[in-house]
Design an enzyme around this catalytic site. Structure first.
Site, mmCIF file in Angstrom:
data_model
loop_
_atom_site.group_PDB
_atom_site.id
_atom_site.type_symbol
_atom_site.label_atom_id
_atom_site.label_comp_id
_atom_site.label_asym_id
_atom_site.label_seq_id
_atom_site.Cartn_x
_atom_site.Cartn_y
_atom_site.Cartn_z
ATOM 1 N N HIS A 20 0.835 -1.211 0.000
ATOM 2 C CA HIS A 20 0.000 0.000 0.000
ATOM 3 C C HIS A 20 0.862 1.250 0.000
ATOM 4 O O HIS A 20 0.527 2.250 -0.631
ATOM 5 C CB HIS A 20 -0.939 0.002 1.211
ATOM 6 N N ASP A 21 1.972 1.209 0.720
ATOM 7 C CA ASP A 21 2.855 2.369 0.739
ATOM 8 C C ASP A 21 3.387 2.648 -0.665
ATOM 9 O O ASP A 21 3.292 3.769 -1.170
ATOM 10 C CB ASP A 21 4.023 2.121 1.709
ATOM 11 N N GLY A 78 4.689 6.295 -4.202
ATOM 12 C CA GLY A 78 5.952 5.574 -4.078
ATOM 13 C C GLY A 78 6.216 5.112 -2.655
ATOM 14 O O GLY A 78 5.476 5.451 -1.719
ATOM 15 N N ASP A 132 7.405 5.676 0.326
ATOM 16 C CA ASP A 132 7.898 6.847 1.053
ATOM 17 C C ASP A 132 7.324 6.936 2.457
ATOM 18 O O ASP A 132 7.352 7.990 3.085
ATOM 19 C CB ASP A 132 7.552 8.135 0.286
ATOM 20 N N SER A 153 4.403 7.130 3.329
ATOM 21 C CA SER A 153 3.225 7.999 3.447
ATOM 22 C C SER A 153 2.069 7.251 4.124
ATOM 23 O O SER A 153 1.218 7.868 4.751
ATOM 24 C CB SER A 153 2.794 8.529 2.077
ATOM 25 N N PRO A 176 -5.407 -1.059 -5.991
ATOM 26 C CA PRO A 176 -6.377 -1.837 -6.767
ATOM 27 C C PRO A 176 -7.453 -2.438 -5.858
ATOM 28 O O PRO A 176 -7.197 -2.775 -4.716
ATOM 29 C CB PRO A 176 -5.521 -2.926 -7.422
ATOM 30 N N HIS A 216 -0.988 -13.179 -1.249
ATOM 31 C CA HIS A 216 -2.224 -13.655 -0.626
ATOM 32 C C HIS A 216 -2.109 -15.094 -0.134
ATOM 33 O O HIS A 216 -3.120 -15.711 0.209
ATOM 34 C CB HIS A 216 -3.407 -13.469 -1.583
ATOM 35 N N THR A 217 -0.918 -15.622 -0.062
ATOM 36 C CA THR A 217 -0.693 -16.927 0.567
ATOM 37 C C THR A 217 -0.691 -16.802 2.083
ATOM 38 O O THR A 217 -0.718 -17.802 2.794
ATOM 39 C CB THR A 217 0.638 -17.546 0.091
ATOM 40 N N ASP A 231 -5.583 -18.263 2.284
ATOM 41 C CA ASP A 231 -5.053 -19.575 1.894
ATOM 42 C C ASP A 231 -5.399 -20.535 3.027
ATOM 43 O O ASP A 231 -4.613 -20.759 3.941
ATOM 44 C CB ASP A 231 -3.532 -19.484 1.692
HETATM 45 C C1 HEM Z 1 -3.365 -7.406 -7.158
HETATM 46 C C2 HEM Z 1 -4.109 -6.536 -6.516
HETATM 47 C C3 HEM Z 1 -4.472 -6.719 -5.084
HETATM 48 C C4 HEM Z 1 -5.716 -6.603 -4.566
HETATM 49 C C5 HEM Z 1 -6.973 -6.260 -5.324
HETATM 50 C C6 HEM Z 1 -5.629 -6.888 -3.157
HETATM 51 C C7 HEM Z 1 -6.691 -6.854 -2.279
HETATM 52 C C8 HEM Z 1 -6.637 -7.260 -0.958
HETATM 53 C C9 HEM Z 1 -7.750 -7.260 -0.055
HETATM 54 C C10 HEM Z 1 -9.157 -6.777 -0.374
HETATM 55 C C11 HEM Z 1 -7.322 -7.775 1.115
HETATM 56 C C12 HEM Z 1 -8.154 -8.022 2.377
HETATM 57 C C13 HEM Z 1 -8.060 -6.862 3.327
HETATM 58 C C14 HEM Z 1 -9.016 -7.061 4.475
HETATM 59 O O1 HEM Z 1 -10.099 -7.581 4.275
HETATM 60 O O2 HEM Z 1 -8.657 -6.680 5.597
HETATM 61 C C15 HEM Z 1 -5.936 -8.091 0.964
HETATM 62 C C16 HEM Z 1 -5.150 -8.635 1.933
HETATM 63 C C17 HEM Z 1 -3.798 -8.845 1.810
HETATM 64 N N1 HEM Z 1 -3.019 -8.506 0.730
HETATM 65 FE FE1 HEM Z 1 -3.677 -7.910 -1.076
HETATM 66 N N2 HEM Z 1 -4.335 -7.171 -2.833
HETATM 67 C C18 HEM Z 1 -3.583 -7.079 -3.975
HETATM 68 C C19 HEM Z 1 -2.225 -7.233 -4.091
HETATM 69 C C20 HEM Z 1 -1.399 -7.515 -3.021
HETATM 70 C C21 HEM Z 1 0.041 -7.463 -3.082
HETATM 71 C C22 HEM Z 1 0.850 -7.008 -4.280
HETATM 72 C C23 HEM Z 1 0.485 -7.851 -1.859
HETATM 73 C C24 HEM Z 1 1.903 -7.963 -1.376
HETATM 74 C C25 HEM Z 1 2.880 -8.416 -2.109
HETATM 75 C C26 HEM Z 1 -0.673 -8.159 -1.055
HETATM 76 C C27 HEM Z 1 -0.633 -8.648 0.222
HETATM 77 C C28 HEM Z 1 -1.738 -8.855 1.020
HETATM 78 C C29 HEM Z 1 -1.676 -9.481 2.328
HETATM 79 C C30 HEM Z 1 -0.441 -10.061 2.982
HETATM 80 C C31 HEM Z 1 -2.969 -9.454 2.833
HETATM 81 C C32 HEM Z 1 -3.443 -9.978 4.199
HETATM 82 C C33 HEM Z 1 -3.503 -8.844 5.203
HETATM 83 C C34 HEM Z 1 -3.917 -9.276 6.585
HETATM 84 O O3 HEM Z 1 -3.899 -10.455 6.906
HETATM 85 O O4 HEM Z 1 -4.289 -8.384 7.359
HETATM 86 N N3 HEM Z 1 -1.800 -7.918 -1.785
HETATM 87 N N4 HEM Z 1 -5.537 -7.760 -0.316
#
Ligand code: HEM
Ligand SMILES: *[C@@H]1O[C@H](CO)[C@@H](O)[C@H](O)[C@H]1NC(C)=O
Ligand SMILES: *[C@@H]1O[C@H](CO)[C@@H](O)[C@H](O)[C@H]1NC(C)=O
Ligand SMILES: *[C@@H]1O[C@H](CO)[C@@H](O)[C@H](O)[C@H]1NC(C)=O
Ligand SMILES: *[C@@H]1O[C@H](CO)[C@@H](O)[C@H](O)[C@H]1NC(C)=O
Ligand SMILES: *[C@@H]1O[C@H](CO)[C@@H](O)[C@H](O)[C@H]1NC(C)=O
Ligand SMILES: *[C@@H]1O[C@H](CO)[C@@H](O)[C@H](O)[C@H]1NC(C)=O
Ligand SMILES: *[C@@H]1O[C@H](CO)[C@@H](O)[C@H](O)[C@H]1NC(C)=O
Length: 326
Positions: free
Chosen positions: A67-68, A73, A75, A77, A164, A194-195, A246
């Site tokens: 998110h940062d 970028g 930073d 923020s 996104p 998301h693993t 996962d």
């Molecule tokens: C491709 C676009 C992406 C979308 C649309 C997306 C969307 C989301 C959403 C909606 C959640 C759930 C948040 C919640 O309900 O609290 C989430 C969780 C998460 N995302 Fe993504 N994400 C994306 C890419 C990424 C990337 C690039 C990473 C890191 C490399 C990432 C890492 C994570 C992690 C680790 C969680 C779990 C957070 C937690 O357990 O609190 N995501 N994501």
């Protein structure tokens, strides 16, 4: 190349460097080697100590770093608090489960004692993401270059515009990543984040209960899995419950994300979308190989960690990560 041209290009490079507008090119290995030799060890020590007691933290830091980097970028923020006349990134809807701010502040406080005004919050966050995920392996999973500086602006509206959405399709996901100079390959590889971690029902319950407005389910979601998810998210409006993304190994950083995807068990529409493009599906298939996944993830993280970084004299080194220097 002729000498005049190369010295001209060299001057341009130096100029850009001084202005600090280079995109990631200014980062380097062990930036704090001389200015704060123990910086990286300090981050790792504190992060490992905290992760040892709280296994949800790796997912928090990995997502927070993402998110940062996607908003102004990398930073830091995302770490700034709102002020009387500004709603910060933290306030944006996608923030929801951002957490772990207190741990980063603990690291910052320690580093301000040993090396005041030297180590940026942006670097602390990039290192924390790597080190927290790596705790499970007791060795660094990818290289983090350092030398980022901290920004002074954080706006909720920019988070909404740049992060996104889980409701995005392949086209909009691709655009969102391209906007940050990341490729479709990076999109598929980084989605593997998301693993680990959890998602709130509100981000996918439409796929269970009302996909096209006819009280129907998303046909691209595995019906066995959908039935399970309904036992967790009992209504369309549940915005409190979370489920593991996962379910087989929610705390383990591995490539099961792609195995789940292939069984049509991607949790969000944005996950399932990776199966709607030939190019993306080819990458998904490649990442079913665990060695490939770890290698590619490290490389894509390096690219993500270099998005629009501030260097040289731009930005500042914050004294506290949640407020800009006065
Ligand atoms: C491709 C676009 C992406 C979308 C649309 C997306 C969307 C989301 C959403 C909606 C959640 C759930 C948040 C919640 O309900 O609290 C989430 C969780 C998460 N995302 Fe993504 N994400 C994306 C890419 C990424 C990337 C690039 C990473 C890191 C490399 C990432 C890492 C994570 C992690 C680790 C969680 C779990 C957070 C937690 O357990 O609190 N995501 N994501
Ligand atoms: C996220 O946004 C909500 C609603 O705008 C806000 O109440 C909450 O404090 C924010 N979370 C964080 C961690 O700042
Ligand atoms: C673990 O960290 C998360 C995120 O900061 C926090 O919400 C949770 O309460 C912590 N759990 C424990 C047992 O400390
Ligand atoms: C993807 O979503 C965008 C924005 O909602 C929409 O305009 C576009 O038609 C969608 N593309 C596909 C292939 O569904
Ligand atoms: C691309 O980035 C700009 C500003 O950084 C933002 O306003 C715009 O909404 C972004 N577009 C997409 C598709 O993410
Ligand atoms: C399902 O979606 C339709 C169209 O958006 C809406 O009219 C209806 O109220 C929704 N059903 C439920 C149970 O919310
Ligand atoms: C969750 O939904 C309830 C009821 O619709 C609403 O009052 C509350 O503000 C929502 N909470 C969040 C965090 O969106
Ligand atoms: C749905 O998931 C089950 C495991 O829960 C798996 O056996 C089955 O092959 C999957 N179906 C599809 C269509 O992917």
């Amino acid at each position: 190349m002729n000498t005049n041209l190369s010295s001209f290009l060299f001057s341009i490079a130096v100029l850009l460097g001084l202005l600090g507008v280079c995109h990631g090119g200014m980062l380097r290995k062990n930036f704090y080697e001389d200015s704060c030799p123990l910086a990286e060890d300090t981050v790792k020590e504190i992060i490992w100590k905290r992760v040892a007691c709280n296994s949800t933290l790796p997912a928090k830091f990995l997502r927070m770093h993402f998110h940062d980097c996607f908003v102004r970028g990398c930073d830091a923020s995302v770490l700034l608090d709102s002020t009387a006349n500004n709603k910060a990134e933290k306030e944006a809807v996608p923030n929801l489960s951002l957490a772990g701010f207190d741990v980063l502040e603990e690291v910052k406080t320690q580093l301000e004692k040993t090396c005041p005004g030297v180590v940026s919050c942006a670097d602390i966050l990039a290192l924390a993401a790597r080190d927290s995920v790596s705790y499970q392996f007791q060795r660094p999973l990818w290289e983090v270059l350092t030398g980022r500086r901290d920004g002074t602006i954080s706006r909720m509206s920019e988070a909404l515009a740049n992060i996104p959405s889980p409701f995005f399709n392949f086209t909009t996901l691709k655009q969102s990543f391209a906007n940050k100079s990341l490729s479709t390959h990076d999109l598929v590889v980084l989605s593997g984040g998301h693993t680990i971690g959890v998602g709130h029902c509100q981000f996918f319950s439409n796929r269970l209960y009302n996909f096209t407005g006819k009280n129907d389910a998303d046909p691209s979601l595995n019906s066995t899995y959908a039935a399970f998810l309904k036992t967790q998210c009992k209504s369309l409006t549940d915005n409190v419950t979370t489920v593991a993304m996962d379910p087989g190994s929610p705390l383990s950083f591995d490539n099961n994300y792609y195995k789940n995807l292939k069984l049509n068990q991607g949790l969000f529409q944005s996950d399932a979308a990776l199966l709607t493009s030939k190019e993306a599906t080819n990458t998904v298939d490649e990442l079913l190989d665990s060695d490939d996944f770890f290698r590619e993830f490290g490389q894509s993280m390096k690219r993500m960690g270099a998005i629009d970084v501030l260097s040289g004299s731009s930005g500042e080194i914050r004294k506290k990560c949640n407020v800009v220097n006065s």
